[in-house]
Design a protein around this motif. Structure first.
Motif, PDB file in Angstrom:
ATOM      1  N   UNK A 117       0.824  -1.213   0.000  1.00 31.43           N
ATOM      2  CA  UNK A 117       0.000   0.000   0.000  1.00 31.43           C
ATOM      3  C   UNK A 117       0.855   1.258   0.000  1.00 31.43           C
ATOM      4  N   UNK A 118       2.004   1.195   0.660  1.00 33.36           N
ATOM      5  CA  UNK A 118       2.889   2.353   0.723  1.00 33.36           C
ATOM      6  C   UNK A 118       3.503   2.682  -0.634  1.00 33.36           C
ATOM      7  N   UNK A 119       3.509   1.713  -1.537  1.00 36.19           N
ATOM      8  CA  UNK A 119       4.101   1.940  -2.866  1.00 36.19           C
ATOM      9  C   UNK A 119       3.065   2.403  -3.886  1.00 36.19           C
ATOM     10  N   UNK A 120       1.801   2.504  -3.496  1.00 35.89           N
ATOM     11  CA  UNK A 120       0.751   2.936  -4.421  1.00 35.89           C
ATOM     12  C   UNK A 120       0.744   4.466  -4.480  1.00 35.89           C
ATOM     13  N   UNK A 121       1.493   5.001  -5.417  1.00 35.92           N
ATOM     14  CA  UNK A 121       1.587   6.448  -5.631  1.00 35.92           C
ATOM     15  C   UNK A 121       1.672   6.705  -7.131  1.00 35.92           C
ATOM     16  N   UNK A 122       1.348   7.938  -7.524  1.00 36.24           N
ATOM     17  CA  UNK A 122       1.428   8.306  -8.941  1.00 36.24           C
ATOM     18  C   UNK A 122       0.708   7.282  -9.810  1.00 36.24           C
ATOM     19  N   UNK A 123      -0.582   7.111  -9.543  1.00 33.89           N
ATOM     20  CA  UNK A 123      -1.366   6.093 -10.241  1.00 33.89           C
ATOM     21  C   UNK A 123      -1.479   6.384 -11.733  1.00 33.89           C
ATOM     22  N   UNK A 124      -1.450   5.339 -12.556  1.00 30.01           N
ATOM     23  CA  UNK A 124      -1.653   5.520 -14.000  1.00 30.01           C
ATOM     24  C   UNK A 124      -3.062   6.050 -14.280  1.00 30.01           C
ATOM     25  N   UNK A 125      -3.235   6.625 -15.426  1.00 32.15           N
ATOM     26  CA  UNK A 125      -4.551   7.162 -15.802  1.00 32.15           C
ATOM     27  C   UNK A 125      -5.588   6.041 -15.850  1.00 32.15           C
ATOM     28  N   UNK A 126      -6.747   6.296 -15.254  1.00 27.91           N
ATOM     29  CA  UNK A 126      -7.831   5.326 -15.264  1.00 27.91           C
ATOM     30  C   UNK A 126      -7.846   4.388 -14.083  1.00 27.91           C
ATOM     31  N   UNK A 127      -6.850   4.493 -13.195  1.00 28.65           N
ATOM     32  CA  UNK A 127      -6.784   3.622 -12.020  1.00 28.65           C
ATOM     33  C   UNK A 127      -7.327   4.364 -10.799  1.00 28.65           C
ATOM     34  N   UNK A 128      -8.307   3.771 -10.131  1.00 32.33           N
ATOM     35  CA  UNK A 128      -8.914   4.379  -8.946  1.00 32.33           C
ATOM     36  C   UNK A 128      -8.159   3.936  -7.699  1.00 32.33           C
ATOM     37  N   UNK A 129      -7.732   4.895  -6.889  1.00 33.22           N
ATOM     38  CA  UNK A 129      -6.889   4.615  -5.725  1.00 33.22           C
ATOM     39  C   UNK A 129      -7.582   3.690  -4.724  1.00 33.22           C
ATOM     40  N   UNK A 130      -8.770   4.050  -4.260  1.00 33.11           N
ATOM     41  CA  UNK A 130      -9.468   3.281  -3.226  1.00 33.11           C
ATOM     42  C   UNK A 130      -9.798   1.872  -3.703  1.00 33.11           C
ATOM     43  N   UNK A 131     -10.261   1.752  -4.927  1.00 35.70           N
ATOM     44  CA  UNK A 131     -10.621   0.436  -5.454  1.00 35.70           C
ATOM     45  C   UNK A 131      -9.375  -0.436  -5.648  1.00 35.70           C
ATOM     46  N   UNK A 132      -8.269   0.184  -6.043  1.00 37.63           N
ATOM     47  CA  UNK A 132      -7.030  -0.578  -6.211  1.00 37.63           C
ATOM     48  C   UNK A 132      -6.554  -1.135  -4.872  1.00 37.63           C
ATOM     49  N   UNK A 133      -6.681  -0.350  -3.810  1.00 36.19           N
ATOM     50  CA  UNK A 133      -6.263  -0.800  -2.485  1.00 36.19           C
ATOM     51  C   UNK A 133      -7.186  -1.917  -1.970  1.00 36.19           C
ATOM     52  N   UNK A 134      -8.465  -1.793  -2.281  1.00 31.96           N
ATOM     53  CA  UNK A 134      -9.415  -2.840  -1.893  1.00 31.96           C
ATOM     54  C   UNK A 134      -9.094  -4.150  -2.611  1.00 31.96           C
ATOM     55  N   UNK A 135      -8.847  -4.068  -3.917  1.00 28.33           N
ATOM     56  CA  UNK A 135      -8.549  -5.271  -4.690  1.00 28.33           C
ATOM     57  C   UNK A 135      -7.222  -5.883  -4.265  1.00 28.33           C
ATOM     58  N   UNK A 136      -6.276  -5.042  -3.890  1.00 35.22           N
ATOM     59  CA  UNK A 136      -5.002  -5.550  -3.395  1.00 35.22           C
ATOM     60  C   UNK A 136      -5.221  -6.433  -2.166  1.00 35.22           C
ATOM     61  N   UNK A 137      -6.024  -5.944  -1.219  1.00 34.24           N
ATOM     62  CA  UNK A 137      -6.339  -6.728  -0.029  1.00 34.24           C
ATOM     63  C   UNK A 137      -7.083  -8.005  -0.372  1.00 34.24           C
ATOM     64  N   UNK A 138      -7.995  -7.926  -1.333  1.00 39.70           N
ATOM     65  CA  UNK A 138      -8.775  -9.097  -1.741  1.00 39.70           C
ATOM     66  C   UNK A 138      -7.883 -10.159  -2.384  1.00 39.70           C
TER      67      UNK A 138
END
Length: 239
Positions: A117-138
């Motif tokens: 989670x600490x490495x999730x920065x400068x997201x590519x275009x079209x990537x949603x931050x909150x949803x990406x973190x949720x899917x990472x946990x899943x």
């Protein structure tokens, strides 16, 4: 900016790959140990679904094997997983944006998931931050369950000595720590040494059985006081 479900899912999946390999091996180790004390693969699924705390689950195996009382299980679990409270403090604002996903994002915040989670920065275009973190946990939770079941079945079907397999947890923590500190720049490179010094100091003062929580408190206070230096360093890097 509109987000893309496909891009967000692929981004989270890519981020989870390092955890995949770690959790398959760690989960397998847990499943083997659990089967060794008399609990089959159904128990491996149930415990991994409801507990999902790597070091806590390894501890649980020892407690179950020794017929520990519920108060003992509760107390030991609280102490060994108390560090997760500190993890959540730095991600509250980001997780709240997940809406209904928020409770699961908290539940799935293991050591490894927190590090990614600490490495999730400068997201590519079209990537949603909150949803990406949720899917990472899943994804990470799924990997752990897969590993647990695999280990339980291996313990049942393969008659070999698995002594020492529990060291895999220590090995993974070491790899994650080294990767995290070597990827930092500027003042942030000092985070690793600060953590080591705080841990050693508390180890000398409180002893091996009681140093973890004081060390976390000391690290949190120290890094909070140093935050202005990190912010200044970030500004210089952006220039």
């Amino acid at each position: 900016m509109e987000y893309s479900i496909k891009k967000t899912t692929l981004y989270a999946l890519k981020k989870s790959i390092p955890v995949l390999f770690g959790y398959l091996f760690l989960g397998t180790a847990f499943g083997i140990m659990l089967y060794d004390i008399g609990y089959n693969w159904l128990w491996a699924i149930f415990i991994s679904l409801t507990v999902f705390a790597g070091s806590g689950q390894f501890l649980l195996v020892s407690l179950l094997a020794s017929n520990a009382s519920l108060p003992t299980v509760f107390t030991m679990s609280l102490f060994i997983n108390s560090r997760h409270m500190f993890y959540g403090l730095s991600l509250i604002d980001k997780f709240k944006k997940g809406g209904w996903r928020y409770p699961f994002m908290i539940f799935s915040l293991t050591d490894e998931t927190y590090s990614v989670n600490l490495t999730i920065n400068d997201l590519p275009e079209g990537v949603d931050d909150a949803r990406a973190r949720f899917l990472l946990g899943l994804f990470d939770h799924s990997y752990w369950i897969m590993g647990s079941v695999t280990g339980s079945l291996m313990g049942q079907m393969i008659p070999i000595d698995f002594t020492g397999v529990d060291f895999s947890m220590t090995a993974l923590f070491t790899v994650i720590f080294v990767e995290l500190i070597t990827s930092q720049k500027g003042f942030k490179k000092l985070v690793g040494p600060v953590g080591i010094l705080c841990a050693l100091l508390c180890l000398l003062i409180f002893g091996a059985d009681k140093f973890i929580l004081p060390a976390l408190l000391l690290v949190t206070v120290t890094l909070s006081l140093a935050k202005p230096f990190f912010d200044k360093d970030k500004g210089v890097a952006e220039c």
